[in-house]
Design a protein around this motif. Structure first.
Motif, PDB file in Angstrom:
ATOM      1  N   GLU A  20      -5.805  -3.182  -4.652  1.00 42.80           N
ATOM      2  CA  GLU A  20      -5.576  -1.903  -4.396  1.00 42.80           C
ATOM      3  C   GLU A  20      -4.530  -1.522  -3.178  1.00 42.80           C
ATOM      4  O   GLU A  20      -4.122  -0.395  -2.844  1.00 42.80           O
ATOM      5  CB  GLU A  20      -6.897  -1.430  -3.693  1.00 42.80           C
ATOM      6  CG  GLU A  20      -7.445  -1.692  -2.229  1.00 42.80           C
ATOM      7  CD  GLU A  20      -7.696  -3.293  -2.069  1.00 42.80           C
ATOM      8  OE1 GLU A  20      -7.505  -4.048  -3.366  1.00 42.80           O
ATOM      9  OE2 GLU A  20      -8.481  -3.565  -1.307  1.00 42.80           O
ATOM     10  N   TYR A  26      -3.417   1.852   1.968  1.00 39.01           N
ATOM     11  CA  TYR A  26      -2.251   1.336   2.661  1.00 39.01           C
ATOM     12  C   TYR A  26      -2.644  -0.211   3.375  1.00 39.01           C
ATOM     13  O   TYR A  26      -3.907  -0.105   3.925  1.00 39.01           O
ATOM     14  CB  TYR A  26      -1.671   2.457   3.812  1.00 39.01           C
ATOM     15  CG  TYR A  26      -1.149   3.718   2.960  1.00 39.01           C
ATOM     16  CD1 TYR A  26      -0.557   3.572   1.779  1.00 39.01           C
ATOM     17  CD2 TYR A  26      -1.487   4.819   3.517  1.00 39.01           C
ATOM     18  CE1 TYR A  26      -0.082   4.571   1.254  1.00 39.01           C
ATOM     19  CE2 TYR A  26      -0.800   5.884   2.921  1.00 39.01           C
ATOM     20  CZ  TYR A  26       0.220   5.974   1.677  1.00 39.01           C
ATOM     21  OH  TYR A  26       0.407   7.086   1.149  1.00 39.01           O
ATOM     22  N   ALA A  38      -3.209  -1.917   6.038  1.00 34.01           N
ATOM     23  CA  ALA A  38      -3.228  -1.979   7.718  1.00 34.01           C
ATOM     24  C   ALA A  38      -3.285  -3.210   8.180  1.00 34.01           C
ATOM     25  O   ALA A  38      -3.120  -3.375   9.677  1.00 34.01           O
ATOM     26  CB  ALA A  38      -4.527  -0.957   7.876  1.00 34.01           C
ATOM     27  N   GLY A  60     -11.497  -8.330   4.590  1.00 34.59           N
ATOM     28  CA  GLY A  60     -10.712  -7.368   4.202  1.00 34.59           C
ATOM     29  C   GLY A  60     -10.783  -6.128   4.923  1.00 34.59           C
ATOM     30  O   GLY A  60      -9.574  -5.550   5.414  1.00 34.59           O
ATOM     31  N   PRO A  91     -10.637  -3.745   7.881  1.00 37.08           N
ATOM     32  CA  PRO A  91      -9.857  -3.849   9.060  1.00 37.08           C
ATOM     33  C   PRO A  91     -10.544  -4.061  10.203  1.00 37.08           C
ATOM     34  O   PRO A  91     -10.127  -4.936  11.383  1.00 37.08           O
ATOM     35  CB  PRO A  91      -8.862  -2.540   9.331  1.00 37.08           C
ATOM     36  CG  PRO A  91      -8.884  -2.296   7.744  1.00 37.08           C
ATOM     37  CD  PRO A  91     -10.022  -2.594   7.089  1.00 37.08           C
TER      38      PRO A  91
END
Ligand code: AMP
Ligand code: MG
Length: 593
Positions: free
Chosen positions: A376, A390, A392, A487, A489
């Motif tokens: 993704e 996006y 990050a 994953g 953040p």
């Protein structure tokens, strides 16, 4: 004991040179004694003295002692004059004995020379003359010619020749980088949920440096970790000097009451030493940092004297040694400075420079590869597809690694595909010392990072009793340690700060780092269940209380940026209400190492 001689024809300046050398070399912290070969009609005793009477009466040796000094006189009677080899063993042990005269003896020597004497140089015939200290540049010599007025240069030469020069300690053998044990991340059998402290202890015990060592100029070593203990090459200060601007003299020469001392010509300044010997009973203008010349052991502040007509006047009462700094009073030569594992900061560079360390043994910078995983993910701004996320984590983890003084290496982004992941890890293992990945660390269908590590990378999946966080996949790819971070953040940051930060420090040769925490009153209320340690995004209010982000949602990246640190709540249950002391871990400490 080291021995070096000063020889020279009459009026060559050898006694002046001896005197300056004794002052210079003792000022550098070495203990110096001298031997002087006197003219045949010089006597050390005087007729009429009691000691003379003892000698006359037939004593073999006479020791004459007073409050200030003692001397032993040995009667030669009809025996031949003593050779230098007979005299030296009678002296107390010191670092260096300087011998004036005895030019026929074969000890190494420097020849004082003044062109005005018109005499040819002893150095032309005598191989024991190792250098000439002259006020001219005599030609045709095979030995070095030093400047007779540059005492420091001549002292340097003598200390080098006698092996007394302070040279940097030899650097240790450079050890090749080590590999971690294959099973280093394995947890003891039966462990399911691992408390944070157990996980940290485990990492601490199993990790060791994986980088090599190198020697760097000390001024380029900011942020580097020392690979071995370092010692001072030279004392700080290297010689006794003045702590103030004022006037120097010998304390012994003062009388009681008001003092009036004539001022000697010249002055002593830092970088402009006096050069001569100050006569007892006189004073010398001296400035801060100037080496104390022979004849000065005490300095009076310029504000405390009246200077007039070439004299200074002041009240007695100053202590001997006042306003001076002793050689080595800060650091002695050879004293331990900093231990192996210490990360060099700006003040450390000052200490290394001041004590003469031009280069230092350090660990190579740890190369930290950062890899994001997940189909993704897309580069920020590269697509408007709302199904894409996006990336990050990558900029965040690259920035963390840089702040920890490592070399961040961008390994890009891997899709959820084993073959591609394998290729990326193969390449990365050649380029970096440790890999931080994010995403795919759990046990789900698309969690390829943990799957590939489990099958091929000696993985241990650590389920850590931690919120936010939990899965931490630890493995090795071709011997390179991999930290598989979650994953999410928020969880990726917390796991990186709590686990990767101390682990990377050790992998890079440093010490295990504990987060720096302060106790502050809470500005929030929370009832926490037992079982998992929790980290809340937090910042301090103006009055020093910790407020927490409005949402604990683990997808709320804005809260990470809103915060200035983390509040750590213990593994057990707690009820926090406003005012309850909580542990606050500031970002400023967690983002540095
Ligand atoms: P995973 O651990 O791969 O299941 O990912 C957990 C969540 O974190 C998912 O919502 C991912 O899309 C998100 N995530 C994973 N990696 C990143 C990343 N590099 N940047 C932003 N979000 C990410
Ligand atoms: Mg994923």
């Amino acid at each position: 004991m080291k021995v070096f001689g000063v020889v020279g024809w009459k009026n060559s300046g050898k006694t002046g040179l001896m005197e300056r050398l004794v002052a210079e070399i003792s000022g550098r912290g070495l203990r110096v004694s001298t031997v002087k070969h006197a003219h045949h009609n010089v006597d050390v005793d005087q007729p009429g003295k009691d000691s003379h009477r003892h000698r006359q009466a037939g004593a073999v040796e006479v020791v004459l002692a007073s409050r200030k000094r003692w001397a032993m006189m040995h009667e030669l009677r009809d025996a031949p004059e003593a050779e230098i080899d007979v005299l030296l063993p009678k002296m107390s042990p010191v670092d260096l004995i300087l011998i004036e005269g005895y030019k026929r003896h074969n000890h190494p020597k420097v020849e004082a020379h003044r062109v005005e004497t018109g005499r040819d140089l002893l150095a032309r015939q005598d191989a024991s003359v190792r250098a000439v200290a002259s006020n001219s540049v005599p030609e045709g010599l095979t030995v070095p010619v030093l400047n007779l007025d540059d005492t420091a240069e001549i002292a340097d030469f003598i200390l080098r020749e006698t092996g007394l020069a302070q040279t940097p300690p030899p650097l240790p053998e450079i050890a090749p980088p080590q590999r971690l044990k294959n099973d280093c991340f394995a947890l003891p059998p039966g462990v399911d949920w691992t408390p944070v402290d157990v996980a940290l202890d485990r990492l601490r015990q199993t990790l060791s440096p994986v980088v090599g060592q190198e020697t760097l100029p000390a001024h380029d070593a900011l942020g580097r970790i020392l690979a071995s203990d370092v010692q001072a090459v030279r004392a700080n200060p290297p010689c006794a000097n003045s702590a103030v601007d004022g006037y120097g003299f010998t304390h012994d020469s003062l009388s009681t009451g008001a003092q009036v001392l004539p001022l000697a010509d010249g002055r002593a300044a830092a970088g402009g030493p006096y050069g001569g010997v100050l006569a007892p009973g006189s004073a010398l203008r001296i400035l801060t940092g100037a080496p104390l010349p022979p004849g000065v052991d005490t300095v009076i502040l310029e504000e405390d004297v009246t200077a007039k007509d070439g004299h200074i006047a002041f009240e007695a009462g100053l202590k001997a040694g006042a306003n001076t700094r002793r050689a080595g009073e800060d650091v002695d030569a050879g004293a331990p400075l900093l231990p192996a594992g210490h990360r060099l900061r700006a003040p450390d560079l000052a200490l290394l420079a001041a004590t003469g360390l031009a280069s230092v043994p350090v660990w190579r910078r740890l190369r930290v590869g950062i890899l994001s995983t997940g189909d993704e993910l897309a580069a920020p701004g590269s697509t408007l597809d709302p199904a894409r996320t996006y990336d990050a984590n990558r900029p965040m983890l690259l920035a963390l690694a840089a702040g920890w003084h490592a070399t961040p290496v961008d390994l890009g982004h891997a899709p959820d595909d084993r073959d591609t992941l394998r290729k990326i890890l193969d390449r990365a293992a050649d380029e970096v010392d440790v890999i931080l990945t994010s995403g795919g660390a759990s046990a789900g269908d698309e969690d390829h990072m943990s799957a590939i590590l489990r099958d091929e990378g000696a993985m241990a999946a650590w389920r850590i009793a931690l919120k936010p966080g939990r899965p931490l996949a630890l493995g090795q790819w071709q011997g390179v340690p991999i930290f598989g971070l979650p994953g999410n953040p928020v969880a990726a940051l917390v796991c990186a700060l709590i686990f990767a930060r101390p682990a990377l420090s050790v992998l890079g040769g440093g010490t295990w780092l504990r987060p720096h925490a302060t106790q502050v009153p809470a500005a929030f209320a929370k009832s926490k269940k037992p079982g998992r340690r929790e980290y809340l995004r937090a910042r301090l209010t103006e009055d020093g209380r910790a407020e927490v982000f409005k949402s604990e949602g683990s997808g709320r990246i804005s809260g990470l940026s809103w915060a200035d640190g983390l509040v750590e709540l213990p593994d057990h249950a707690v009820d926090v209400s406003p005012g309850t002391p909580v542990r606050f871990l500031p970002y400023s400490a967690l983002f540095s190492s």
